[in-house]
Design an enzyme around this catalytic site. Structure first.
Site, PDB file in Angstrom:
ATOM      1  N   HIS A 215      -0.203   2.898  -3.283  1.00  0.00           N
ATOM      2  CA  HIS A 215       1.235   2.658  -4.183  1.00  0.00           C
ATOM      3  C   HIS A 215       0.869   3.065  -5.700  1.00  0.00           C
ATOM      4  O   HIS A 215       0.904   2.044  -6.392  1.00  0.00           O
ATOM      5  CB  HIS A 215       1.895   1.324  -4.001  1.00  0.00           C
ATOM      6  CG  HIS A 215       1.363   0.157  -4.096  1.00  0.00           C
ATOM      7  ND1 HIS A 215       0.578  -0.149  -4.865  1.00  0.00           N
ATOM      8  CD2 HIS A 215       1.371  -0.996  -2.961  1.00  0.00           C
ATOM      9  CE1 HIS A 215      -0.067  -1.573  -4.555  1.00  0.00           C
ATOM     10  NE2 HIS A 215       0.615  -1.756  -3.552  1.00  0.00           N
ATOM     11  N   ASP A 273       5.781   0.846   2.069  1.00  0.00           N
ATOM     12  CA  ASP A 273       5.302  -0.317   1.999  1.00  0.00           C
ATOM     13  C   ASP A 273       6.839  -1.238   2.326  1.00  0.00           C
ATOM     14  O   ASP A 273       7.108  -2.175   1.528  1.00  0.00           O
ATOM     15  CB  ASP A 273       5.442  -0.525   0.244  1.00  0.00           C
ATOM     16  CG  ASP A 273       4.554  -1.734   0.045  1.00  0.00           C
ATOM     17  OD1 ASP A 273       3.922  -2.259   0.731  1.00  0.00           O
ATOM     18  OD2 ASP A 273       4.567  -2.198  -1.341  1.00  0.00           O
TER      19      ASP A 273
END
Length: 382
Positions: A215, A273
């Site tokens: 991320h 995510d």
């Protein structure tokens, strides 16, 4: 022998869009892509109704979905629920992701993924262990009391999955020299994440074989003009891949656009995510003792700290087109071909081409996934 064809669809084969063609599937694999008029008369055909047929989407960071979180009950049933929840949004392959937790939870999650793979659960291709070997300074919502240094037998644990891919997110500055090299030698993918390391720390880790960054921008030292940090290493090194959460909350759209342009083509991949809220009407859940609320797609604690996402993969594709100003072809590659390349599976996944696994999705102009197949078997998208 199972043989069928999908026709009357706009086919994206991973490189180009094809009109007036059909995809012929035989025994779970793509047999050929042929002109409509060349299909054998006796082959069963499926009408694509003018929708887009594309390679199935691959998500390497999925914490939960369908109202469940892998950390809560790391077993096959939880993974089944997650897979089913994400399938309706185009994900045909995923790495169920365990965030920082106890040794017992890690062992249970690895065992559950192994059982899922051994049992042939469609769409499970490995595991992502995000933590616990992170940096306290950049922990985000990872439980502080479970973040720790690598134990003497940590490498054995992290490389314990017998088949399927294992991805480990760690803070390179907090692991011993040589640990990343040993993990990579054992066929484990290593990414930097939740790290306060320097540019130099990252380059040393990349030299040991680290393949990517988890991320991008979130929970890592930022890019500065005199201190490139983790972000600077991620964007400037062409050997590595970056996971990008394209929800407009984790990364500003202008930064998404700049980053996609800066990173070497083929090395930026979309991830979700995702948390339990994806695929369910219940937009509240517990992470340990903390309540997390998804509001207009933004998952956060009461104090505003981001806690995963309420994003799905087909929405990430649509968002990326607008935020990064890329075409549908490139956005689809960022969600299929590029993750397959990162995983070392691009010889079987990420394209609609002869010999490739018949993982496919059909979606309409509103990006609603209407049908999907894994290994040539159609699976419900409801």
């Amino acid at each position: 022998m199972s043989v069928f064809a999908i026709r009357n669809a706009r086919i994206f084969d991973g490189s180009d869009f094809l009109a007036d063609h059909a995809v012929l599937v035989r025994d779970g694999k793509i047999d050929a892509i042929v002109a409509d008029g060349s299909l054998p008369d006796d082959v069963e055909t499926i009408d694509g109704k003018g929708q887009t047929l594309a390679p199935g989407l691959i998500d390497v960071q999925v914490n939960g979905g369908g109202g469940v979180l892998l950390n809560d009950v790391p077993d096959v049933e939880t993974i089944q629920t997650m897979v089913a929840a994400h399938r309706k949004f185009g994900t045909t392959a995923m790495l169920p992701t365990l965030i920082t937790d106890t040794r017992e939870k890690m062992e249970a999650a690895i065992t559950a993924v192994q059982e899922a793979i051994d049992g042939g659960l469609p769409g499970v291709i490995g595991i992502h262990l995000e933590g616990p070997y992170l940096n306290h300074q950049r922990r985000g919502v990872h439980p502080d009391d479970q973040i720790r240094h690598m134990e003497d037998d940590a490498i054995e644990l992290l490389s314990g999955l017998r088949n399927g891919r294992t991805l480990v997110t760690l803070a390179p500055e907090n692991v011993a020299k040589g640990a990343i090299k040993e993990l990579v030698a054992r066929n484990v993918l290593v990414c930097a994440g939740h790290t306060a390391g320097t540019y130099e720390d990252m380059m040393a880790a990349i030299d040991e074989g680290m393949q990517g960054f988890t991320h991008l921008y979130n929970a890592m030292s930022p890019l500065s003009h005199r201190a490139p940090g983790v972000v600077g290493a991620a964007l400037s090194d062409d050997r590595t891949w970056c996971g990008l959460i394209a929800d407009g909350y984790h990364v500003h759209p202008a930064v998404i656009k700049a980053s996609v342009r800066a990173k070497a083509k083929g090395k930026m991949m979309l991830v979700t995510d995702a948390m339990p809220t994806v695929g369910t009407v219940d937009k509240r859940f517990k992470l340990g003792e903390e309540e997390i609320i998804a509001d207009h797609g933004r998952c956060a604690l009461a104090d505003g700290t981001l806690a995963g996402s309420d994003l799905d993969m087909i929405s990430a594709v649509r968002n990326c087109m607008g935020m990064a100003e890329v075409g549908l072809d490139e956005a689809l590659r960022m969600a299929s071909l590029y993750p397959a390349q990162f995983l070392g599976l691009d010889h079987v996944l990420g394209r609609l081409a002869p010999g490739y696994q018949a993982d496919m999705i059909l979606f309409d102009d509103q990006f609603a996934v209407t049908r999907s197949w894994v290994k040539g078997t159609e699976l419900a998208c409801v």
